[in-house]
Design a protein around this motif. Structure first.
Motif, PDB file in Angstrom:
ATOM      1  N   GLY A  45       0.799  -1.220   0.000  1.00  0.00           N
ATOM      2  CA  GLY A  45       0.000   0.000   0.000  1.00  0.00           C
ATOM      3  C   GLY A  45       0.830   1.267   0.000  1.00  0.00           C
ATOM      4  O   GLY A  45       0.304   2.355  -0.106  1.00  0.00           O
ATOM      5  N   GLY A  46       2.179   1.129   0.120  1.00  0.00           N
ATOM      6  CA  GLY A  46       3.045   2.307   0.100  1.00  0.00           C
ATOM      7  C   GLY A  46       3.041   2.935  -1.285  1.00  0.00           C
ATOM      8  O   GLY A  46       2.915   2.251  -2.287  1.00  0.00           O
ATOM      9  N   GLN A  47       3.168   4.226  -1.336  1.00  0.00           N
ATOM     10  CA  GLN A  47       3.149   4.940  -2.601  1.00  0.00           C
ATOM     11  C   GLN A  47       4.532   5.489  -2.903  1.00  0.00           C
ATOM     12  O   GLN A  47       5.377   5.578  -2.024  1.00  0.00           O
ATOM     13  N   GLY A  48       4.751   5.914  -4.131  1.00  0.00           N
ATOM     14  CA  GLY A  48       6.030   6.450  -4.544  1.00  0.00           C
ATOM     15  C   GLY A  48       6.484   7.628  -3.706  1.00  0.00           C
ATOM     16  O   GLY A  48       7.665   7.847  -3.524  1.00  0.00           O
ATOM     17  N   ALA A  49       5.564   8.395  -3.183  1.00  0.00           N
ATOM     18  CA  ALA A  49       5.914   9.555  -2.360  1.00  0.00           C
ATOM     19  C   ALA A  49       6.609   9.134  -1.076  1.00  0.00           C
ATOM     20  O   ALA A  49       7.279   9.942  -0.444  1.00  0.00           O
ATOM     21  N   HIS A  50       6.465   7.880  -0.683  1.00  0.00           N
ATOM     22  CA  HIS A  50       7.113   7.404   0.535  1.00  0.00           C
ATOM     23  C   HIS A  50       8.556   6.999   0.295  1.00  0.00           C
ATOM     24  O   HIS A  50       9.299   6.782   1.241  1.00  0.00           O
ATOM     25  N   ALA A  51       8.986   6.876  -0.925  1.00  0.00           N
ATOM     26  CA  ALA A  51      10.320   6.394  -1.234  1.00  0.00           C
ATOM     27  C   ALA A  51      11.343   7.524  -1.160  1.00  0.00           C
ATOM     28  O   ALA A  51      11.037   8.684  -1.392  1.00  0.00           O
ATOM     29  N   GLY A  52      12.590   7.149  -0.822  1.00  0.00           N
ATOM     30  CA  GLY A  52      13.708   8.065  -0.938  1.00  0.00           C
ATOM     31  C   GLY A  52      13.982   8.967   0.247  1.00  0.00           C
ATOM     32  O   GLY A  52      14.886   9.788   0.187  1.00  0.00           O
ATOM     33  N   HIS A  53      13.249   8.836   1.329  1.00  0.00           N
ATOM     34  CA  HIS A  53      13.562   9.625   2.514  1.00  0.00           C
ATOM     35  C   HIS A  53      13.168   8.847   3.770  1.00  0.00           C
ATOM     36  O   HIS A  53      12.463   7.853   3.692  1.00  0.00           O
ATOM     37  N   HIS A  54      13.676   9.305   4.898  1.00  0.00           N
ATOM     38  CA  HIS A  54      13.411   8.611   6.159  1.00  0.00           C
ATOM     39  C   HIS A  54      11.963   8.792   6.604  1.00  0.00           C
ATOM     40  O   HIS A  54      11.339   9.809   6.329  1.00  0.00           O
ATOM     41  N   HIS A  55      11.475   7.776   7.280  1.00  0.00           N
ATOM     42  CA  HIS A  55      10.169   7.831   7.922  1.00  0.00           C
ATOM     43  C   HIS A  55      10.351   7.450   9.383  1.00  0.00           C
ATOM     44  O   HIS A  55      11.349   6.838   9.754  1.00  0.00           O
ATOM     45  N   TYR A  56       9.385   7.821  10.183  1.00  0.00           N
ATOM     46  CA  TYR A  56       9.431   7.553  11.603  1.00  0.00           C
ATOM     47  C   TYR A  56       8.157   6.831  12.033  1.00  0.00           C
ATOM     48  O   TYR A  56       7.091   7.084  11.495  1.00  0.00           O
ATOM     49  N   LEU A  72       5.152  -4.583  15.868  1.00  0.00           N
ATOM     50  CA  LEU A  72       4.212  -3.491  16.107  1.00  0.00           C
ATOM     51  C   LEU A  72       2.839  -4.021  16.474  1.00  0.00           C
ATOM     52  O   LEU A  72       2.497  -5.162  16.142  1.00  0.00           O
ATOM     53  N   SER A  73       2.036  -3.184  17.103  1.00  0.00           N
ATOM     54  CA  SER A  73       0.660  -3.556  17.424  1.00  0.00           C
ATOM     55  C   SER A  73      -0.265  -3.293  16.243  1.00  0.00           C
ATOM     56  O   SER A  73      -1.394  -3.771  16.221  1.00  0.00           O
ATOM     57  N   ALA A  74       0.197  -2.548  15.246  1.00  0.00           N
ATOM     58  CA  ALA A  74      -0.587  -2.232  14.042  1.00  0.00           C
ATOM     59  C   ALA A  74      -0.148  -3.145  12.897  1.00  0.00           C
ATOM     60  O   ALA A  74       0.984  -3.619  12.864  1.00  0.00           O
ATOM     61  N   THR A  75      -1.059  -3.390  11.958  1.00  0.00           N
ATOM     62  CA  THR A  75      -0.694  -4.154  10.764  1.00  0.00           C
ATOM     63  C   THR A  75       0.293  -3.341   9.931  1.00  0.00           C
ATOM     64  O   THR A  75       0.441  -2.128  10.126  1.00  0.00           O
ATOM     65  N   GLY A  76       0.940  -3.988   8.982  1.00  0.00           N
ATOM     66  CA  GLY A  76       1.884  -3.295   8.114  1.00  0.00           C
ATOM     67  C   GLY A  76       1.255  -2.134   7.364  1.00  0.00           C
ATOM     68  O   GLY A  76       1.811  -1.035   7.306  1.00  0.00           O
ATOM     69  N   ALA A  77       0.066  -2.351   6.806  1.00  0.00           N
ATOM     70  CA  ALA A  77      -0.615  -1.293   6.049  1.00  0.00           C
ATOM     71  C   ALA A  77      -1.016  -0.136   6.957  1.00  0.00           C
ATOM     72  O   ALA A  77      -0.867   1.033   6.590  1.00  0.00           O
ATOM     73  N   ASN A  78      -1.508  -0.454   8.150  1.00  0.00           N
ATOM     74  CA  ASN A  78      -1.887   0.601   9.091  1.00  0.00           C
ATOM     75  C   ASN A  78      -0.668   1.380   9.558  1.00  0.00           C
ATOM     76  O   ASN A  78      -0.729   2.601   9.697  1.00  0.00           O
ATOM     77  N   ALA A  79       0.427   0.693   9.810  1.00  0.00           N
ATOM     78  CA  ALA A  79       1.649   1.372  10.243  1.00  0.00           C
ATOM     79  C   ALA A  79       2.136   2.328   9.162  1.00  0.00           C
ATOM     80  O   ALA A  79       2.567   3.439   9.457  1.00  0.00           O
ATOM     81  N   ALA A  80       2.046   1.908   7.889  1.00  0.00           N
ATOM     82  CA  ALA A  80       2.481   2.768   6.781  1.00  0.00           C
ATOM     83  C   ALA A  80       1.647   4.046   6.733  1.00  0.00           C
ATOM     84  O   ALA A  80       2.166   5.114   6.416  1.00  0.00           O
ATOM     85  N   GLU A  81       0.376   3.939   7.078  1.00  0.00           N
ATOM     86  CA  GLU A  81      -0.487   5.127   7.107  1.00  0.00           C
ATOM     87  C   GLU A  81      -0.099   6.070   8.251  1.00  0.00           C
ATOM     88  O   GLU A  81      -0.391   7.258   8.199  1.00  0.00           O
ATOM     89  N   LEU A  82       0.568   5.518   9.279  1.00  0.00           N
ATOM     90  CA  LEU A  82       0.930   6.319  10.441  1.00  0.00           C
ATOM     91  C   LEU A  82       2.368   6.820  10.385  1.00  0.00           C
ATOM     92  O   LEU A  82       2.853   7.426  11.347  1.00  0.00           O
ATOM     93  N   PHE A  83       3.061   6.553   9.271  1.00  0.00           N
ATOM     94  CA  PHE A  83       4.424   7.059   9.129  1.00  0.00           C
ATOM     95  C   PHE A  83       4.452   8.562   9.347  1.00  0.00           C
ATOM     96  O   PHE A  83       3.577   9.297   8.856  1.00  0.00           O
ATOM     97  N   GLU A  84       5.455   9.026  10.050  1.00  0.00           N
ATOM     98  CA  GLU A  84       5.712  10.453  10.160  1.00  0.00           C
ATOM     99  C   GLU A  84       6.829  10.744   9.168  1.00  0.00           C
ATOM    100  O   GLU A  84       7.800  10.005   9.079  1.00  0.00           O
ATOM    101  N   GLU A  85       6.676  11.796   8.427  1.00  0.00           N
ATOM    102  CA  GLU A  85       7.645  12.147   7.387  1.00  0.00           C
ATOM    103  C   GLU A  85       8.844  12.873   7.973  1.00  0.00           C
ATOM    104  O   GLU A  85       8.739  13.572   8.966  1.00  0.00           O
ATOM    105  N   GLU A  86       9.976  12.725   7.295  1.00  0.00           N
ATOM    106  CA  GLU A  86      11.174  13.466   7.646  1.00  0.00           C
ATOM    107  C   GLU A  86      10.949  14.941   7.336  1.00  0.00           C
ATOM    108  O   GLU A  86      10.406  15.284   6.293  1.00  0.00           O
ATOM    109  N   ALA A  87      11.340  15.788   8.252  1.00  0.00           N
ATOM    110  CA  ALA A  87      11.129  17.235   8.059  1.00  0.00           C
ATOM    111  C   ALA A  87      12.086  17.823   7.032  1.00  0.00           C
ATOM    112  O   ALA A  87      13.118  17.367   6.763  1.00  0.00           O
TER     113      ALA A  87
END
Length: 87
Positions: A45-56, A72-87
């Motif tokens: 479920g990850g998109q191209g916008a998630h590639a190439g930089h750090h996530h938290y 994690l307590s969340a599924t892989g897809a749910n965790a990806a939705e909760l990624f915090e982007e690198e500033a």
């Protein structure tokens, strides 16, 4: 709460459903910084916008540390939705 000192560089981060979410770069405060190489591009479920930089991921999502894996307590897809982007 999980002992954050158990989380080490290069550990696999796994969703509750067993899906690989990323690889630990290091713990930064109350977040786990994931490596760039797979912190979003390979997550289901990850998109191209998630590639190439750090996530938290919030350490609040950590259910436990088992061997060389951070589970994690969340599924892989749910965790990806909760990624915090690198500033």
């Amino acid at each position: 709460m999980t002992d954050l000192s158990q989380i080490r560089e290069h550990m696999d981060v796994i969703g509750a459903d067993g899906v690989h979410v990323g690889t630990v770069d290091h713990v930064e405060g109350d977040r786990i910084k994931l490596t760039k190489k797979d912190s979003g591009a390979d997550v289901e479920g990850g998109q191209g916008a998630h590639a190439g930089h750090h996530h938290y991921i919030s350490v609040g999502l950590v259910a436990g540390v088992e061997g060389d894996k951070v589970r994690l307590s969340a599924t892989g897809a749910n965790a990806a939705e909760l990624f915090e982007e690198e500033a």
